[in-house]
Structure formats: C-alpha cells, structure tokens
Design an enzyme around this catalytic site. Structure first.
Site, short mmCIF file in Angstrom:
data_model
loop_
_atom_site.label_atom_id
_atom_site.label_comp_id
_atom_site.label_asym_id
_atom_site.label_seq_id
_atom_site.Cartn_x
_atom_site.Cartn_y
_atom_site.Cartn_z
N LEU A 169 0.84 -1.19 0.00
CA LEU A 169 0.00 0.00 0.00
C LEU A 169 0.88 1.24 0.00
O LEU A 169 1.74 1.39 0.86
CB LEU A 169 -0.92 0.01 1.22
CG LEU A 169 -1.92 -1.16 1.33
CD1 LEU A 169 -2.70 -1.07 2.63
CD2 LEU A 169 -2.87 -1.20 0.14
N LYS A 228 -2.96 1.62 -3.90
CA LYS A 228 -2.41 0.28 -3.66
C LYS A 228 -1.68 -0.26 -4.88
O LYS A 228 -1.90 0.18 -6.00
CB LYS A 228 -3.50 -0.68 -3.19
CG LYS A 228 -4.56 -1.04 -4.20
CD LYS A 228 -5.50 -2.10 -3.61
CE LYS A 228 -6.76 -2.23 -4.46
NZ LYS A 228 -7.76 -3.10 -3.86
N LYS A 272 0.22 0.24 -9.94
CA LYS A 272 -0.22 1.13 -8.86
C LYS A 272 -1.51 1.81 -9.29
O LYS A 272 -1.57 2.42 -10.35
CB LYS A 272 0.87 2.17 -8.55
CG LYS A 272 0.56 2.94 -7.28
CD LYS A 272 1.77 3.72 -6.79
CE LYS A 272 1.48 4.34 -5.43
NZ LYS A 272 2.63 5.09 -4.93
N ASP A 286 10.49 11.11 0.89
CA ASP A 286 9.99 9.92 1.59
C ASP A 286 10.95 8.75 1.41
O ASP A 286 10.53 7.60 1.23
CB ASP A 286 8.58 9.57 1.08
CG ASP A 286 7.77 8.77 2.10
OD1 ASP A 286 8.01 8.92 3.31
OD2 ASP A 286 6.90 7.99 1.68
N1 I85 Z 1 7.34 -5.44 -6.11
N2 I85 Z 1 6.31 1.08 0.19
C1 I85 Z 1 5.79 -0.06 0.91
C2 I85 Z 1 6.64 -3.15 -5.64
N3 I85 Z 1 7.53 -3.81 -7.72
N4 I85 Z 1 5.87 -0.97 -3.88
C3 I85 Z 1 5.14 0.47 -1.90
N5 I85 Z 1 4.36 2.65 -2.83
C4 I85 Z 1 4.77 2.39 -4.09
C5 I85 Z 1 4.56 -0.74 -1.16
C6 I85 Z 1 4.46 -0.50 0.33
C7 I85 Z 1 6.45 0.86 -1.24
O1 I85 Z 1 4.74 3.27 -4.94
C8 I85 Z 1 5.41 0.15 -3.34
C9 I85 Z 1 5.23 1.06 -4.37
C10 I85 Z 1 5.60 0.44 -5.56
C11 I85 Z 1 6.00 -0.82 -5.21
C12 I85 Z 1 6.51 -1.85 -6.10
C13 I85 Z 1 6.91 -1.54 -7.39
C14 I85 Z 1 7.42 -2.57 -8.18
C15 I85 Z 1 7.15 -4.13 -6.48
C16 I85 Z 1 4.15 1.62 -1.84
C17 I85 Z 1 7.10 -6.09 -4.92
C18 I85 Z 1 7.42 -7.56 -4.86
C19 I85 Z 1 7.22 -8.36 -5.94
C20 I85 Z 1 7.51 -9.73 -5.88
C21 I85 Z 1 8.03 -10.26 -4.71
C22 I85 Z 1 8.23 -9.44 -3.62
C23 I85 Z 1 7.93 -8.10 -3.69
O2 I85 Z 1 6.67 -5.52 -3.96
C24 I85 Z 1 8.81 -10.01 -2.37
F1 I85 Z 1 10.11 -10.12 -2.49
F2 I85 Z 1 8.56 -9.28 -1.33
F3 I85 Z 1 8.33 -11.21 -2.18
#
Ligand code: I85
Length: 356
Positions: free
Chosen positions: A30, A35, A51, A144
C-alpha cells in the site's frame, strides 16, 4: 516559456488496461496514494507491478514527478500509464517494472549467517545516493526516502536497488523565479531557501539509512513504543545520537564522519548530495574495508521491532516535511514590502501574473 522544461510529456492511454494486462488480486503493498497490485502483460506474460491511483491533483503530481524521474537505473521505472474508470472511479493505472527482490532490510536480515560487511553497506549507500543525486539534479526532492521504499529488482546477489513511491515528491524549482517580477541577480537568499530544505530531507534519510545499515538499529528511537514520543522529537531536534559499543567499535571513522554530516540538525549545515557523492566512503565504496558488521544479526534479533522502526521514520519524515514547509517565504500576494508596493503602482497588471 514556462513549463516547457519537461522534455517528455506523459500522455496516459485511454484504452482499457485489461486489453493489455491481466490484473491479479495479489496485493504487493500500500502506497501513500494508492495500492500496488501484481499484473501480467498479455503480450509476453511478464509480471509487472500496477499502482492504482484515484485520479486527483495529488495523484497527477505523483505521476508527473515519477514519470520525469523514470529512466534512471536506481528508480523503479514506469512502463505504461492508463486513464481508466476502475471500480467506478476515474483512475490512473501506473504499470511499473516489478521489483521481485523485496525490501532492502529484509534482504540484509537474511544475511545474519554470512557476515554483512562495511564495504557492502557503502556500496548500497552509494547506490541510494545515485538515485537521490539523479532526482536532485532534476530539481525533484523525494521526501519519503525510507527502508520500505527501497526495493531490489530480483533475488540475485547483483540485483539493482531502486527507489519508489513519489507520493510526497516535490518539484524544487521555485516557479516564482520564472515570473517576470524577479531578475535572478537580485533574488534574495530566502527566496531560494525552500528548495534546499526539501532536498535536505532526503539527506537526513540517507543518514538514518546509513546508520541502520552499519549497526542494525536507528540513531533515534522512542522509549515507549509510541510512534514518535516527545523525547524522540527532542533528541532528533538536538541531534542526540551515539555510536555505541560494541556494534560501532570496528566501524571506520570515515563512515561515522559521513553520518555526522548527514544527521546535522540544521538543514543549512547538512551535507548536499553533491558533497555526499564526493565523500571518500561513498566515492570509493569499493575500497572500504570489509569489516564484518553486526547489523544483520541485530536486525534478525530485533525483527519484532522493525515495524516500529519504520513507523518512527515515517513519522519523523512527516514532521520534517511540515517543519520545512513552514520555513517558506510569505506568499507575494500577502507581502506588503514597500519595494513591491512601488512596483505594483508602476505595473498593476503584474499582480495577476504573480498570483497565478
Ligand atoms: N514489487 N512502500 C511499501 C513493488 N515492484 N511498492 C510500496 N508505494 C509504491 C509498497 C508498500 C512501497 O509506490 C510500493 C510502491 C511500488 C511498489 C513496487 C513496485 C514494483 C514491487 C508503496 C514487490 C514484490 C514483488 C515480488 C516479490 C516481492 C515483492 O513488492 C517479495 F520479495 F517481497 F516477495
């Protein structure tokens, strides 16, 4: 002309995202404004991160700045953007490269058995620095930079570390300077001030992240598990932190010197990103001693407190953004400076341009 500094204007696709991607129900996280879900390209089956932002000016700002920064090796890149009605509301759907390696500190925590070294810490810090240097050179302050926004591209040991979430990013070019009422030569330093404060927020973040990388716990923490206690706020304001034994015993003086320059309480005294990139511990990260650190072990042992550590950083950054925003100069409209009044009499039409 104003606003034409932007070289590649973003034009969201109006076609339906589901023509091109299959959206999964799997939530990756999130963000501030929306999200993040998993999605798959129908053309090649590859996995992406999506997103979902409710279309409003704040979301547009996030997208605009993220788009401008997209293209750097150390920023999570945007692949596609759609403007669709999604679940009944107008939404911006941002398709990003999928970072499959997860968060920075999760990966370090898993290293508890293999000795995470000071050199590795320096190389990570240098990479985060590159992301921030890129943004600051484009006059974007991220505001941030925190552990949960630093993600690894994949699970390989050579995976790139990238910065994400532009929900609090801010363009730091002072738009007022582009109005015809200022001649750059005569601009007062307080007019230029705010830009520096926004960027200094990112430098403080770099200091905190470097500190945690080297020892496994943050420089400032609350006593009672409250997100941000008055005591913690006081310690941050007074710059009260230490390099306690035994975790810091073998850490180089160069690393400590860098942290001291990043965690300066007065944003005017804090290191800039240019100075940071020139610091020997960063510039020659690959030559930093391979001293084993205790951070991975501490992170593993204090796993339960990690969420609290993250909340504390989130709160400290929020406080900082508010504080530095209050440093802003008065709006020209409200100013009753005699010189400005004189100009107003001379050119009454100018007021309209100023107040735009
Ligand atoms: N991949 N701040 C925490 C995630 N790939 N994540 C957050 N704001 C964003 C989530 C909450 C960051 O803009 C966020 C944003 C974008 C992402 C993002 C972008 C691209 C990912 C909020 C993952 C992922 C994918 C596969 C496996 C795993 C993670 O999150 C893991 F290794 F955890 F298993």
């Amino acid at each position: 002309m104003m606003g034409e500094t932007q070289s590649k204007n973003l034009q969201p696709k109006k076609t339906n995202i589901t023509d091109d991607y299959k959206i999964s129900a799997n939530v990756l996280g999130l963000g501030i404004n929306g999200k993040v879900l998993e999605c798959y390209s129908k053309a090649n089956g590859r996995k992406f991160a999506l997103k979902v932002l409710r279309d409003n000016p704040k979301a547009r700002r996030e997208l605009d700045l993220h788009w401008k920064a997209s293209g750097s090796l150390h920023i999570v890149n945007i692949i596609d953007v759609y403007e669709n009605v999604y679940k009944g509301s107008r939404c911006l759907l941002v398709v990003m490269e999928c970072m499959e390696g997860g968060e920075l500190f999760s990966r370090i925590q898993e290293r508890a058995d293999t000795a995470f070294t000071e050199r590795e810490a320096a190389e990570i810090v240098a990479d985060i620095g590159k992301a921030i240097a890129y943004l600051h050179s484009m006059n974007i302050a991220h505001r941030d930079v925190k552990p949960e926004n630093l993600l690894y591209a994949d699970t390989s040991p050579l995976a790139l570390l990238k910065l994400t979430d532009f929900g609090f990013a801010k363009e730091t070019t002072n738009t007022m300077l582009q109005t015809p009422c200022y001649t750059p030569y005569y601009v007062a330093p307080e007019v230029l001030g705010p830009e520096k404060y926004d960027k200094s927020c990112d430098m403080w973040s770099l200091g905190v992240i470097t500190y945690i990388l080297l020892c496994g716990f943050p420089p400032f923490y609350s006593n009672h598990g409250m997100a941000i206690s008055p005591g913690m706020k006081k310690r941050i304001r007074n710059g009260q932190y230490e390099f306690p034994k035994p975790e810091w015993t073998n850490v180089s003086d160069e690393a400590k010197d860098l942290i001291r320059q990043l965690l300066k309480t007065d944003p005017n005294d804090r290191m800039t990103i240019t100075e940071f990139m020139q610091h020997p511990w960063v510039k020659r990260a690959s030559e930093v001693p391979q001293t084993p650190l205790m951070s991975a072990i501490v992170l593993k042992e204090e796993e339960d407190q990690w969420e609290e550590v993250q909340d504390e950083m989130t709160n400290a950054l929020a406080t900082m953004r508010v504080d530095y925003d209050q440093c802003h100069i008065k709006d020209v409209k409200e100013s009753s400076n005699p010189l400005l009044n004189k100009r107003r009499k001379k050119a009454p039409g100018l007021e309209i341009q100023i107040s735009k």
